[in-house]
Design an enzyme around this catalytic site. Structure first.
Site, PDB file in Angstrom:
ATOM      1  CB  THR A 177      -0.900   0.018   1.252  1.00 54.13           C
ATOM      2  OG1 THR A 177      -1.677  -1.177   1.264  1.00 54.13           O
ATOM      3  CG2 THR A 177      -1.827   1.223   1.234  1.00 54.13           C
ATOM      4  CE  LYS A 181      -5.123  -0.779   1.420  1.00 52.11           C
ATOM      5  NZ  LYS A 181      -5.629  -1.924   2.127  1.00 52.11           N
ATOM      6  CE  LYS A 209       1.567   2.146   4.153  1.00 54.11           C
ATOM      7  NZ  LYS A 209       1.856   0.831   3.630  1.00 54.11           N
TER       8      LYS A 209
HETATM    9  P1  NAD Z   1       5.453  -6.375   7.101  1.00 52.09           P
HETATM   10  O1  NAD Z   1       6.260  -5.279   7.655  1.00 52.09           O
HETATM   11  O2  NAD Z   1       5.048  -7.527   7.959  1.00 52.09           O
HETATM   12  O3  NAD Z   1       6.192  -6.997   5.808  1.00 52.09           O
HETATM   13  C1  NAD Z   1       6.914  -6.239   4.871  1.00 52.09           C
HETATM   14  C2  NAD Z   1       8.230  -6.960   4.622  1.00 52.09           C
HETATM   15  O4  NAD Z   1       8.954  -6.307   3.579  1.00 52.09           O
HETATM   16  C3  NAD Z   1       9.153  -6.966   5.851  1.00 52.09           C
HETATM   17  O5  NAD Z   1       9.434  -8.301   6.225  1.00 52.09           O
HETATM   18  C4  NAD Z   1      10.396  -6.206   5.373  1.00 52.09           C
HETATM   19  O6  NAD Z   1      11.594  -6.692   5.926  1.00 52.09           O
HETATM   20  C5  NAD Z   1      10.326  -6.467   3.876  1.00 52.09           C
HETATM   21  N1  NAD Z   1      11.142  -5.562   3.063  1.00 52.09           N
HETATM   22  C6  NAD Z   1      11.255  -4.205   3.132  1.00 52.09           C
HETATM   23  N2  NAD Z   1      12.098  -3.752   2.179  1.00 52.09           N
HETATM   24  C7  NAD Z   1      12.534  -4.848   1.488  1.00 52.09           C
HETATM   25  C8  NAD Z   1      13.408  -5.037   0.387  1.00 52.09           C
HETATM   26  N3  NAD Z   1      14.006  -4.020  -0.224  1.00 52.09           N
HETATM   27  N4  NAD Z   1      13.627  -6.299  -0.054  1.00 52.09           N
HETATM   28  C9  NAD Z   1      13.008  -7.355   0.546  1.00 52.09           C
HETATM   29  N5  NAD Z   1      12.169  -7.238   1.591  1.00 52.09           N
HETATM   30  C10 NAD Z   1      11.928  -5.994   2.056  1.00 52.09           C
HETATM   31  O7  NAD Z   1       4.135  -5.677   6.484  1.00 52.09           O
HETATM   32  P2  NAD Z   1       2.760  -6.389   6.091  1.00 52.09           P
HETATM   33  O8  NAD Z   1       1.801  -6.312   7.229  1.00 52.09           O
HETATM   34  O9  NAD Z   1       3.046  -7.700   5.449  1.00 52.09           O
HETATM   35  O10 NAD Z   1       2.215  -5.355   5.002  1.00 52.09           O
HETATM   36  C11 NAD Z   1       2.812  -5.256   3.722  1.00 52.09           C
HETATM   37  C12 NAD Z   1       2.041  -4.215   2.919  1.00 52.09           C
HETATM   38  O11 NAD Z   1       0.669  -4.599   2.811  1.00 52.09           O
HETATM   39  C13 NAD Z   1       2.048  -2.820   3.554  1.00 52.09           C
HETATM   40  O12 NAD Z   1       2.209  -1.862   2.541  1.00 52.09           O
HETATM   41  C14 NAD Z   1       0.692  -2.734   4.246  1.00 52.09           C
HETATM   42  O13 NAD Z   1       0.238  -1.397   4.344  1.00 52.09           O
HETATM   43  C15 NAD Z   1      -0.167  -3.553   3.303  1.00 52.09           C
HETATM   44  N6  NAD Z   1      -1.341  -4.177   3.919  1.00 52.09           N
HETATM   45  C16 NAD Z   1      -1.216  -4.805   5.119  1.00 52.09           C
HETATM   46  C17 NAD Z   1      -2.341  -5.386   5.710  1.00 52.09           C
HETATM   47  C18 NAD Z   1      -2.236  -6.114   7.041  1.00 52.09           C
HETATM   48  O14 NAD Z   1      -3.281  -6.422   7.630  1.00 52.09           O
HETATM   49  N7  NAD Z   1      -1.041  -6.393   7.555  1.00 52.09           N
HETATM   50  C19 NAD Z   1      -3.588  -5.341   5.055  1.00 52.09           C
HETATM   51  C20 NAD Z   1      -3.670  -4.722   3.801  1.00 52.09           C
HETATM   52  C21 NAD Z   1      -2.540  -4.145   3.244  1.00 52.09           C
END
Ligand code: NAD
Length: 299
Positions: free
Chosen positions: A99, A174, A249
């Site tokens: 997102t 979104k 966020k």
């Molecule tokens: P998270 O922080 O658990 O996972 C993101 C991962 O990306 C982390 O493990 C981080 O180390 C990794 N990362 C960052 N930079 C990187 C790179 N250059 N190379 C490889 N890995 C890298 O976050 P999440 O909860 O999985 O959410 C991910 C996305 O989805 C976000 O943008 C969030 O807003 C969106 N989202 C989350 C939810 C939810 O309920 N968690 C729901 C809808 C949308």
């Protein structure tokens, strides 16, 4: 079978990658955090030595990162990492499911296009449970051809997939949806607190509003008081669900889009301030419906 580089295997990315692998795709993952890498290995997924390494041999590169700066850094190869776009074979399909801001998504599309690749923005809703069950909703921005190319993979991770229009319009959908959600959760909470002050029981208000014109997801699924909807986070100490930090966020991204367009969205901006303050404290780790406790304490 498609060779997929799945980058960012955190809360959402790991179950999404697992669903693709379970569907028979050749999935290689990478994450910058060792614990995430370990969890992916435990799940039986092959791990590359870097994002660029995974991208070099992939037909499709999926990113699921925390925020826009992570996506743009990885695409460009700034901040100490090799560029994903430079590493990938020309014509690789890039799917960003993080997102991020609409203008960041458009920048990512432009970078991918300049590097000779195809791309879609494909943010999701449905949370970790949706990611695990493969029932996420995908909102997709990009050309008809790129959407068609992404669809078979998205269908393995999601239940509802909507092509919203050109580059950035998945993120636009979104941000607009979550602005509705953020504002409606606040006003549902305000209504319960007002009802309490007037001597109205939670059950009575729920029974009326859930069958009347006040009906909405924030009431009938994510009811902010315990009782009327037994599965809502309010019954479980406001454990998320959808954490206050994520709502803060997403409404920050809505505020950016409002500033970019000059749209008159006063309730969206006010909600953004309310959740930003909420997420500075305990609210960051609570379900966003716990905003009711702030409202109750304030008046
Ligand atoms: P998270 O922080 O658990 O996972 C993101 C991962 O990306 C982390 O493990 C981080 O180390 C990794 N990362 C960052 N930079 C990187 C790179 N250059 N190379 C490889 N890995 C890298 O976050 P999440 O909860 O999985 O959410 C991910 C996305 O989805 C976000 O943008 C969030 O807003 C969106 N989202 C989350 C939810 C939810 O309920 N968690 C729901 C809808 C949308």
């Amino acid at each position: 079978m498609t060779a997929v580089a799945f980058l960012g295997v955190g809360h959402m990315g790991l179950p999404m990658a697992r669903n693709l692998a379970a569907a028979g795709h050749d999935v290689t993952v990478f994450d910058v955090v060792p614990a995430a890498v370990e969890a992916a290995r435990d799940a039986g997924l092959p791990v590359a030595s870097s994002g660029a390494d995974a991208a070099a041999s992939a037909d499709v590169v999926i990113t699921m990162f925390p925020a826009g700066r992570h996506v743009l850094d990885a695409y460009r190869g700034t901040n100490g990492q090799a560029s994903l776009l430079a590493a990938a074979e020309p014509g690789t399909l890039f799917i960003d499911s993080s997102t991020i801001a609409v203008d960041e998504a458009r920048e990512a599309h432009l970078l991918a296009e300049e590097a000779g690749h195809r791309s879609v923005d494909a943010p999701v809703s449905g949370g970790v449970v949706g990611a695990e069950k493969g029932t996420l909703a995908f909102m997709v921005g990009g050309s008809d051809e790129d959407f068609a190319a992404a669809l078979p993979l998205l269908e393995r991770m999601g239940g509802r997939i909507v092509h919203c229009g050109g580059p950035g319009l998945g993120q636009a959908a979104k941000v607009c949806n979550n602005m509705i959600l953020g504002v409606s959760q606040i006003v549902v909470a305000e209504a319960f607190v007002l009802g309490e002050r007037l001597g109205l029981s939670h059950e009575a208000l729920f029974d009326v509003a859930s069958h009347a014109s006040g009906q909405c997801w924030a009431l009938t699924t994510n009811c902010p008081v315990p009782g009327p909807v037994p599965t809502s986070p309010a019954n479980n100490d406001y454990r998320p669900g959808f954490a206050g930090a994520l709502m803060a966020k997403d409404l920050g991204l809505a505020a950016q889009a409002i500033a970019l367009t000059g749209a008159d969205a006063q309730l969206g901006l006010h909600a953004q301030q309310i959740y930003a303050a909420f997420a500075e404290g305990d609210g960051a780790g609570q379900d966003f419906s716990a905003i009711i406790n702030v409202i109750r304490a304030a008046g």
